[in-house]
Design a protein around this motif. Structure first.
Motif, PDB file in Angstrom:
ATOM      1  N   ARG A 327       0.829  -1.209   0.000  1.00 43.13           N
ATOM      2  CA  ARG A 327       0.000   0.000   0.000  1.00 43.13           C
ATOM      3  C   ARG A 327       0.864   1.259   0.000  1.00 43.13           C
ATOM      4  O   ARG A 327       0.570   2.248  -0.651  1.00 43.13           O
ATOM      5  N   LEU A 328       1.973   1.179   0.710  1.00 42.83           N
ATOM      6  CA  LEU A 328       2.886   2.317   0.806  1.00 42.83           C
ATOM      7  C   LEU A 328       3.603   2.561  -0.523  1.00 42.83           C
ATOM      8  O   LEU A 328       4.073   3.656  -0.802  1.00 42.83           O
ATOM      9  N   GLY A 329       3.699   1.525  -1.326  1.00 37.48           N
ATOM     10  CA  GLY A 329       4.474   1.619  -2.557  1.00 37.48           C
ATOM     11  C   GLY A 329       5.955   1.465  -2.292  1.00 37.48           C
ATOM     12  O   GLY A 329       6.794   1.915  -3.084  1.00 37.48           O
ATOM     13  N   ALA A 330       6.298   0.822  -1.177  1.00 39.08           N
ATOM     14  CA  ALA A 330       7.708   0.671  -0.807  1.00 39.08           C
ATOM     15  C   ALA A 330       8.423  -0.266  -1.779  1.00 39.08           C
ATOM     16  O   ALA A 330       7.837  -1.206  -2.296  1.00 39.08           O
ATOM     17  N   GLU A 331       9.700   0.054  -2.018  1.00 37.81           N
ATOM     18  CA  GLU A 331      10.512  -0.827  -2.858  1.00 37.81           C
ATOM     19  C   GLU A 331      11.389  -1.715  -1.994  1.00 37.81           C
ATOM     20  O   GLU A 331      11.936  -2.713  -2.467  1.00 37.81           O
ATOM     21  N   LEU A 332      11.525  -1.311  -0.749  1.00 38.47           N
ATOM     22  CA  LEU A 332      12.432  -2.049   0.137  1.00 38.47           C
ATOM     23  C   LEU A 332      11.875  -2.029   1.559  1.00 38.47           C
ATOM     24  O   LEU A 332      11.342  -1.006   1.996  1.00 38.47           O
ATOM     25  N   VAL A 333      12.013  -3.145   2.243  1.00 39.74           N
ATOM     26  CA  VAL A 333      11.670  -3.194   3.664  1.00 39.74           C
ATOM     27  C   VAL A 333      12.959  -3.475   4.431  1.00 39.74           C
ATOM     28  O   VAL A 333      13.707  -4.395   4.086  1.00 39.74           O
ATOM     29  N   ILE A 334      13.239  -2.651   5.430  1.00 38.17           N
ATOM     30  CA  ILE A 334      14.429  -2.889   6.263  1.00 38.17           C
ATOM     31  C   ILE A 334      13.977  -3.421   7.607  1.00 38.17           C
ATOM     32  O   ILE A 334      13.105  -2.848   8.269  1.00 38.17           O
ATOM     33  N   PHE A 335      14.584  -4.520   7.984  1.00 41.25           N
ATOM     34  CA  PHE A 335      14.249  -5.186   9.234  1.00 41.25           C
ATOM     35  C   PHE A 335      15.215  -4.698  10.307  1.00 41.25           C
ATOM     36  O   PHE A 335      16.434  -4.709  10.117  1.00 41.25           O
ATOM     37  N   GLY A 336      14.686  -4.291  11.443  1.00 41.52           N
ATOM     38  CA  GLY A 336      15.531  -3.761  12.529  1.00 41.52           C
ATOM     39  C   GLY A 336      16.250  -4.840  13.317  1.00 41.52           C
ATOM     40  O   GLY A 336      17.006  -5.631  12.747  1.00 41.52           O
ATOM     41  N   GLU A 337      16.016  -4.923  14.614  1.00 35.91           N
ATOM     42  CA  GLU A 337      16.713  -5.907  15.439  1.00 35.91           C
ATOM     43  C   GLU A 337      15.726  -6.817  16.147  1.00 35.91           C
ATOM     44  O   GLU A 337      14.947  -6.355  16.987  1.00 35.91           O
ATOM     45  N   CYS A 338      15.775  -8.068  15.819  1.00 33.05           N
ATOM     46  CA  CYS A 338      14.962  -9.060  16.519  1.00 33.05           C
ATOM     47  C   CYS A 338      15.449 -10.442  16.088  1.00 33.05           C
ATOM     48  O   CYS A 338      15.813 -10.629  14.927  1.00 33.05           O
TER      49      CYS A 338
END
Lengths: 499, 325
Positions: A327-338
């Motif tokens: 929905r955001l139109g994001a091209e990349l998702v960055i995963f934080g710390e977990c």
């Protein structure tokens, strides 16, 4: 080890046992004498048997729960019948489970690899002992020899008592999968644990801490019942702090439309791990991504406690992330710390995102690239640091070298632990074994790992895992107060960054 | 048809013995092989066709993995291969505990067993007229050494089973575990004993002649003991030849030959008879017991799981950082 600090002969011991190395060893002996073998009175689920909880955690019958009713409404006979029927169904449906139940040769090599066995010296708290509980049912209901010669082959009919044992011991497996690495056949006890827990969850039985967390996840998209307003309030505070520290006024984007990057933090990063959040924000700023990324209040969570409850909850949250990113139109998702979240993300969400043409990486992968390309100005921190490989990063997440590169870059000295990489020891609180009710278990289950880190002489124990960050301070404070500090990798990057 | 086969077919076998051999060493042999092959295929195919889990996922996960940097089928296969043939995970230290003894015992047992089975392969080769000639002393001693090492490995592993149980102070071994050990002890023990007693003391002309004349001077093979001397010089032992003829009879459907060869084994080498009988039962036992573990590893999702390469995703990040997106 001094003469008086030895495990007494009536208790199973190890060659170089970490338990007597604790300054609190005498307390362990007392605790062992009192609790063993009933080490799991601490696991408490029954409080959850209320309609509201089940509804909020999306346990509606027909949608997720396959039983006619919830466990607490079933008679003992119906409970047993449900478990057996579902268990037999699950074996037919699940390749890994069938393999693992059929192929153990009882070599016993996994027993002392499990931190839960080390802590409790209870056979059923070892990988083989735990799975043997299920194996006994499997033999009884699915094997001719089990029916004919049940006592000879340890086949058992499911009873209320056995069901209680299944509940107890499968909620003390942290799904760290250390046993799978050492097992000559690679038998992955965590898959058996997940299957048993799934059946319990289908009956409406979930460990309290995990159940409440899942309830929040289903309701809000994060583990901490956070709404956009609460997140924004913390962001404002953090923004102020960063300004005080660096002189830079860095806006922290929340729900920014049309951002190219969706950043997923852990919801604990706006509670106890604020430095982790600052590390993310400073890094994104330093890489010139300030206007290109956003956090989302809809999926303000990298963790996914669905992994510890059921495939329904796991995929429900995973799909939500994919939907928000789309929905955001994001091209990349960055995963934080977990830690566990990366397992769910790497092995469910990333393939789902790929289907939608969206790529995803771990924050550490981005930082390592930036270090190698000299995109970040980093100073050396005056820290001696060691690294705890979170189980789900090392054995299920393809992330081994990245954190080491980061720590060698930002800290004065990096010291490797003895039990590292694939052989890493669980923190003792995996699968959300984080409730106060299990603290006596947690402090001893976490001690082997903390001891391993403590032996290095490092002052900082770095770990990119929120469960570790919640668990290790408790363990350290109990055994060796003040002698080590727990930090996230992003925290250290944030400290070292020169903006 | 060789002269030996002609002779064996001419032997008279008491009817009671004939029936027993048909049941125990012909019918059972066929049943054992069929059950073994069909049983193993059934188990393996069942593993292969069992779905991953609901929705084609492992409880919501696309894959199970255990190793980093596994991005291809061949790398995953390599890990499985290394794990299967080196047992290397047993050599990783755990709290000062390198399981060297366990590792060595497993290596000793498994490699010696594989070697022994390979040597058994020459009997089948004999039956197919493809016998691979090995110097007799080498053949004798290699067989004995492999058998003794396998037996030593087995005894070590059995003792370790008891030791682990004592160390962890709980019962982890059940009847089926010990039944497995017992079967192996019997099969390997009788096989080894038969091997040790079925050969001449050395392979000099004199020793072979003396051994054959003393062992086969009476009974069904007595009329051809002169011919047996030549056969022993070529194949090492009469027992080997008889078992080879039994195999030949089974493979070609010549039941009469199989029965008569086995009758001679019963007369001269009863230890071998016990070895074969228990081995047949063991073949039937394998597919339905934990012995099936030997076929398990390639089907273990945790071992064959692989990741997608991270570079394409990282490239997107780089492109965004560097303004190309």
């Amino acid at each position: 080890m001094t003469a008086e600090k030895k495990i007494p002969p009536h208790i199973p011991s190890l060659k170089r046992d970490p338990i007597p190395e604790s300054p609190k060893f005498e307390e362990w002996l007392k605790w062992y004498a009192e609790k063993f073998p009933e080490s799991s009175k601490w696991i408490n689920a029954r409080k959850l048997m209320v309609e509201k909880f089940l509804r909020e955690a999306e346990f509606e019958p027909g949608k997720f729960v396959k039983t006619r009713d919830f466990w607490w409404k079933l008679s003992p006979e119906e409970r047993i019948r449900f478990f057996v029927e579902r268990f037999r169904e699950v074996i037919r449906e699940n390749r890994a489970l069938r393999l693992y139940l059929e192929n153990c040769t009882h070599c016993g090599y996994c027993i002392d690899k499990c931190q839960m066995w080390i802590a409790t010296r209870d056979y059923h708290n070892s990988p083989v002992g735990r799975v043997d509980l299920v194996r006994a049912i499997f033999k009884y209901y699915d094997k001719l020899t089990g029916k004919l010669f049940s006592k000879l082959v340890d086949a058992k009919e499911l009873t209320e008592q056995l069901m209680e044992e299944l509940w107890i011991y499968f909620h003390q497996c942290t799904e760290c999968r250390r046993c799978a690495y050492f097992c000559p056949f690679g038998i992955d006890t965590a898959e058996v644990t997940r299957a048993v827990r799934q059946i319990f969850a289908e009956m409406g039985m979930v460990y309290e801490f995990v159940g409440n967390t899942v309830r929040s996840l289903m309701k809000t998209g994060n583990h901490m019942f956070l709404n956009a307003k609460a997140i924004k309030a913390v962001f404002d505070m953090v923004q102020e702090e960063i300004k005080e520290e660096t002189g830079k006024d860095i806006e922290i984007p929340l729900d920014k439309p049309k951002a190219k990057i969706l950043f997923l933090p852990s919801s604990t990063d706006v509670f106890t791990n604020l430095d982790t959040l600052k590390g993310f924000v400073k890094t994104m700023y330093a890489l010139g991504l300030q206007d290109k990324y956003t956090f989302s209040s809809e999926v303000f969570e990298v963790g996914n406690f669905g992994l510890f409850v059921s495939d329904y909850h796991l995929t429900r949250q995973g799909k939500r992330i994919a939907e928000v990113a789309t929905r955001l139109g994001a091209e990349l998702v960055i995963f934080g710390e977990c830690g566990h979240g990366w397992r769910a993300f790497k092995n469910y969400v990333i393939p789902e995102l790929e289907k939608r043409g969206i790529k995803a990486i771990h924050f550490m992968q981005l930082v390592v690239w930036a270090i190698k390309k000299r995109k970040l100005k980093l100073r050396k921190l005056d820290y001696v640091v060691t690294y705890h490989d979170p189980c789900n990063l090392s054995r299920a997440g393809d992330l081994i070298e990245e954190p080491r590169i980061i720590l060698r870059t930002v800290c004065k000295e990096f010291r490797e632990r003895e039990h590292n990489k694939h052989r890493t020891l669980c923190c003792g609180a995996g699968t959300g074994l984080l409730g106060d009710d299990v603290i006596p278990l947690r402090v001893w289950a976490g001690w082997p790992s903390v001891y391993d880190a403590w032996k290095t002489g490092a002052q900082i124990l770095a770990t990119p895992c929120s469960i570790d960050k919640a668990q290790f301070p408790v363990v350290i404070n109990y055994h060796i107060p003040g002698q080590m500090t727990v930090k996230g990798l992003a925290d250290l990057v944030g400290y070292a960054l020169e903006l | 048809m060789t002269p030996l086969e002609k002779f064996l077919l001419g032997i008279t076998v008491p009817s009671g013995a004939y029936v027993c051999i048909v049941l125990g060493y012909v019918a059972l042999a066929y049943i054992a092989v069929i059950v073994f092959v069909v049983g193993v295929l059934y188990r393996v195919i069942r593993w292969a066709v069992t779905p991953k889990g609901p929705g084609g996922l492992y409880w919501g996960l696309y894959r199970l993995t255990l190793y980093p940097n596994v991005h291809s089928f061949w790398k995953a296969a390599g890990w499985i291969f290394v794990r299967m043939f080196t047992f290397y995970t047993l050599l990783k230290e755990n709290f000062g505990y390198v399981s060297g003894g366990f590792w060595f015992g497993l290596i000793l047992f498994h490699y010696s067993i594989w070697a022994t089975l390979l040597f058994h392969g020459n009997i089948i080769a004999y039956a197919l007229n493809m016998y691979f000639h090995v110097p007799l002393a080498v053949k004798y001693w290699l067989g004995i050494v492999a058998g003794v090492l396998a037996y030593a490995g087995l005894i070590y592993l059995a003792i370790r089973r008891a030791y682990v149980q004592a160390r962890t102070k709980v019962k982890i071994n059940y009847f089926d575990d010990w039944l497995l050990v017992l079967q192996l002890l019997i099969i390997m023990g009788f096989g080894l004993a038969a091997k040790c007693t079925a050969y001449p003391s050395s392979f000099t002309e004199e020793a072979i002649r003396s051994y054959v004349h003393s062992t086969y001077s009476s009974g069904p093979l007595a009329p051809i003991k002169g011919e047996l001397v030549h056969l022993v010089k070529e194949y090492g032992s009469v027992m080997f030849i008889l078992i080879g003829e039994w195999f030949k009879g089974l493979l070609t459907g010549n039941i009469n030959l199989a029965v008569k060869a086995m009758y001679c084994v019963a007369v001269y080498h009863p230890l071998e008879l016990v070895h074969v009988f228990f081995a047949e039962w063991f073949l039937i036992y394998i597919p339905w017991s934990k012995m099936i573990h030997m076929f398990m590893m390639p089907f273990n999702p945790a071992l064959y799981g692989k990741f997608e390469p991270k570079e394409p995703a990282l490239q997107v990040a780089i492109d965004i950082v560097e303004g190309r997106r």
